[in-house]
Structure formats: C-alpha cells, structure tokens
Design a protein around this motif. Structure first.
Motif, short mmCIF file in Angstrom:
data_model
loop_
_atom_site.label_atom_id
_atom_site.label_comp_id
_atom_site.label_asym_id
_atom_site.label_seq_id
_atom_site.Cartn_x
_atom_site.Cartn_y
_atom_site.Cartn_z
N THR A 1 0.84 -1.18 0.00
CA THR A 1 0.00 0.00 0.00
C THR A 1 0.88 1.24 0.00
OG1 THR A 1 -0.14 0.25 2.39
CG2 THR A 1 -1.73 -1.23 1.37
N PHE A 3 0.78 3.57 2.10
CA PHE A 3 1.18 3.83 3.49
C PHE A 3 2.47 3.07 3.81
CE2 PHE A 3 -3.54 4.28 4.02
CZ PHE A 3 -3.52 5.65 4.15
N PHE A 4 2.52 1.83 3.38
CA PHE A 4 3.70 1.01 3.65
C PHE A 4 4.94 1.65 3.03
CE2 PHE A 4 6.18 -3.00 3.48
CZ PHE A 4 6.01 -3.39 4.80
N PHE A 7 6.02 4.82 5.07
CA PHE A 7 6.66 4.53 6.34
C PHE A 7 7.97 3.77 6.19
CE2 PHE A 7 2.22 5.16 7.87
CZ PHE A 7 2.50 6.30 8.60
N VAL A 34 6.56 -0.27 10.95
CA VAL A 34 6.00 0.14 9.65
C VAL A 34 4.63 -0.50 9.46
CG1 VAL A 34 6.28 -0.14 7.15
CG2 VAL A 34 8.22 0.58 8.54
N GLU A 35 4.51 -1.78 9.82
CA GLU A 35 3.23 -2.47 9.69
C GLU A 35 2.17 -1.84 10.60
OE1 GLU A 35 1.25 -6.91 10.10
OE2 GLU A 35 3.30 -6.59 10.79
N ASP A 37 2.08 1.26 11.85
CA ASP A 37 1.74 2.60 11.37
C ASP A 37 0.84 2.52 10.13
OD1 ASP A 37 3.23 3.73 13.40
OD2 ASP A 37 4.97 4.15 12.13
N SER A 38 1.15 1.60 9.23
CA SER A 38 0.34 1.43 8.02
C SER A 38 -1.07 0.97 8.37
CB SER A 38 0.99 0.42 7.08
OG SER A 38 2.25 0.87 6.66
N PHE A 39 -1.17 0.03 9.30
CA PHE A 39 -2.48 -0.47 9.72
C PHE A 39 -3.30 0.65 10.35
CE2 PHE A 39 -5.35 -2.28 12.86
CZ PHE A 39 -6.07 -3.18 12.08
N TRP A 40 -2.68 1.46 11.20
CA TRP A 40 -3.38 2.56 11.86
C TRP A 40 -3.92 3.54 10.82
CZ3 TRP A 40 -3.17 7.84 12.28
CH2 TRP A 40 -3.91 8.41 13.31
N CYS A 41 -3.08 3.92 9.86
CA CYS A 41 -3.51 4.88 8.84
C CYS A 41 -4.63 4.32 7.97
CB CYS A 41 -2.33 5.29 7.96
SG CYS A 41 -1.18 6.39 8.77
N LEU A 42 -4.51 3.07 7.57
CA LEU A 42 -5.55 2.46 6.75
C LEU A 42 -6.86 2.35 7.54
CD1 LEU A 42 -6.28 1.22 4.04
CD2 LEU A 42 -5.52 -0.99 4.94
#
Length: 85
Positions: A1, A3-4, A7, A34-35, A37-42
């Motif tokens: 993604t 986001f990934f 980050f 990184v995972e 942060d990406s999960f939080w944003c998604l």
C-alpha cells in the motif's frame, strides 16, 4: 500500500533507489513499526469513508443535510427555490 511505502522510506537508505534487499535487511522491530503505522492509517481512512458505503449511507445523508443548512444560511432565496423543486 502507499502507506507502507511512505513509512518504509525513513528506515531505508536515502542515497540511492530502494531495493528489495534493503527491506529484507531491516530489523524485525522496524518492519513491525512500519506495519503498525500502516495499519493505523488504513484503519483511520476506512473509518472516515465507511459511512458513505454502508446501508442507508448515513455519511452522505449527513453531508447533504449540512449542505442544506449552509445554503439556507448563505442564500435564502436559492434555498427556497431548491425546496420548491
């Protein structure tokens, strides 16, 4: 993604294009961060648009109601005309 990718940019080398080996060389804690942060944003993104794509679309109805209030406050003549239609 996307986001990934965003980050990942910070812990990867900045002096050259990123390679798959660069990601593989990162420590597990960096990848976990990184995972996370990406999960939080998604999750935040999906929370903000979910109301628009569920039964009865409450998010869209809420936005239309706010637009109706705004038009009534700014241009009463236009609001009256739209109500007649």
């Amino acid at each position: 993604t996307p986001f990934f990718a965003v980050f990942l940019a910070s812990p990867l080398p900045q002096d050259r294009p990123h390679q798959a080996e660069d990601v593989e060389a990162l420590p597990a804690y960096a990848l976990a961060q990184v995972e996370a942060d990406s999960f939080w944003c998604l999750s935040k993104l999906l929370d903000s648009i979910q109301d628009h794509y569920t039964f009865a679309q409450p998010g869209i109805q809420r936005m239309v109601f706010k637009l109706k209030e705004l038009v009534a406050r700014i241009d009463a003549k236009l609001y009256a005309h739209l109500q007649e239609q």
